[in-house]
Design an enzyme around this catalytic site. Structure first.
Site, short mmCIF file in Angstrom:
data_model
loop_
_atom_site.label_atom_id
_atom_site.label_comp_id
_atom_site.label_asym_id
_atom_site.label_seq_id
_atom_site.Cartn_x
_atom_site.Cartn_y
_atom_site.Cartn_z
N HIS A 1 0.81 -1.29 0.13
CA HIS A 1 0.42 0.38 0.22
C HIS A 1 1.29 1.49 -0.05
O HIS A 1 1.99 1.14 0.11
CB HIS A 1 -0.69 -0.60 1.84
CG HIS A 1 -1.71 -1.19 1.01
ND1 HIS A 1 -2.66 -1.65 0.09
CD2 HIS A 1 -1.89 -1.96 2.29
CE1 HIS A 1 -3.43 -3.07 0.42
NE2 HIS A 1 -2.73 -2.79 1.57
N THR A 2 0.08 2.52 0.23
CA THR A 2 1.26 3.28 0.21
C THR A 2 2.32 3.61 1.55
O THR A 2 1.41 3.61 2.87
CB THR A 2 0.14 5.13 0.24
OG1 THR A 2 -0.51 4.94 -1.14
CG2 THR A 2 1.10 5.84 -0.14
N LEU A 3 2.74 3.82 1.20
CA LEU A 3 3.99 3.42 2.16
C LEU A 3 4.00 5.33 2.81
O LEU A 3 4.66 5.44 4.16
CB LEU A 3 5.62 3.36 2.07
CG LEU A 3 5.17 1.45 1.75
CD1 LEU A 3 6.54 1.35 1.34
CD2 LEU A 3 3.92 0.68 2.67
N GLN A 4 4.46 5.95 1.75
CA GLN A 4 4.00 7.40 2.50
C GLN A 4 3.73 8.48 1.37
O GLN A 4 3.40 8.14 0.07
CB GLN A 4 5.99 7.58 2.37
CG GLN A 4 6.20 7.52 0.42
CD GLN A 4 7.87 8.40 0.82
OE1 GLN A 4 8.34 8.38 2.01
NE2 GLN A 4 8.39 8.32 -0.14
#
Length: 257
Positions: free
Chosen positions: A37-40
């Site tokens: 998923h989006t990590l940052q």
């Protein structure tokens, strides 16, 4: 006939089995990787400010979308009018905020389709956002946003709420996100102590002053902003505006040599 079996097209093609086996296991390893998923956050917006006053609620945010440390997008709106009683402001990843805006737009369409005259007030939207953000956090796929909800409840009483990306929420008379919670929040608290019966116009001037100070102090902010106002008679977001700045004050601070 003599050269029939000596041409290259009739020779069997040699297969490198080591290469084939390596490709097979590489594909298997790719399939077995966990979902990512989006990590940052990528394109982000900075501080959102909100303050409750005598006759309404005022919310403000600048129009900058930062790509890392690059001031990439200078004309994005981080305020959204949900309905006639509520305005929200988004801090953090702008793509996730666009997703939240689409969800809210669909809710507003559904309310209008029913046509029973019932709408969601600010506390309802605040609680709904808390559930959505906590649900995504529980799935280890959070929406990287902090949302400020400004509006009024069904009785017409001003309402100001805050909810972050893991579902932590609260209400207060003044809220700020990002660097604004360190710089602008003390300014708003002091102004409210000195003027408990602050009007909407006074609150708007205070927002401009806070955003100007943030422009001086926060390298992710921009001197171009919008101000939203919710009262018993209106719910509106201004066109982008700028405040006059004076960088000659940069010679005054000392101790940074």
């Amino acid at each position: 006939m003599a050269g029939m079996y000596t041409t290259p097209m009739h020779l069997p093609r040699m297969v490198d089995m080591k290469e084939k086996v390596a490709e097979f296991w590489q594909e298997e390893a790719t399939r077995s990787q966990p979902r990512k998923h989006t990590l940052q956050p990528i394109v982000t917006g900075t501080s959102v400010l909100g303050i409750m006053c005598k006759d309404g609620v005022v919310i403000a945010a600048d129009t900058l979308g930062s790509y890392g440390s690059l001031a990439r997008f200078r004309d994005i709106s981080r305020l959204m009018k949900v309905n006639d009683s509520t305005i929200i402001g988004g801090f953090g990843d702008y793509a996730d905020f666009q997703f939240i805006m689409k969800l809210l737009e669909q809710q507003t369409i559904d309310d209008n389709v029913v046509g029973d005259g019932v709408y969601r007030d600010a506390p309802s939207i605040h609680n709904w956002l808390r559930c959505v953000l906590y649900n995504r956090r529980s799935k280890m796929n959070p929406l990287w946003n902090t949302i400020v909800v400004a509006g009024r409840d069904f009785s017409g009483k001003p309402y100001l709420g805050y909810v972050d990306k893991i579902g932590v929420s609260f209400t207060d008379k003044s809220v700020a996100t990002g660097f604004g919670s360190y710089i602008a929040k003390p300014m708003m608290r002091k102004a409210m102590e000195e003027n408990p019966d602050m009007t909407v116009e006074e609150a708007k001037r205070l927002m401009e002053r806070c955003l100007k100070v943030l422009f001086y102090r926060d390298c992710r902010s921009l001197n171009r902003f919008q101000i939203g106002v919710v009262t018993n008679t209106e719910s509106s977001i201004s066109e982008p505006m700028s405040a006059e700045t004076d960088w000659t004050i940069g010679a005054n601070p000392s101790g940074y040599e």
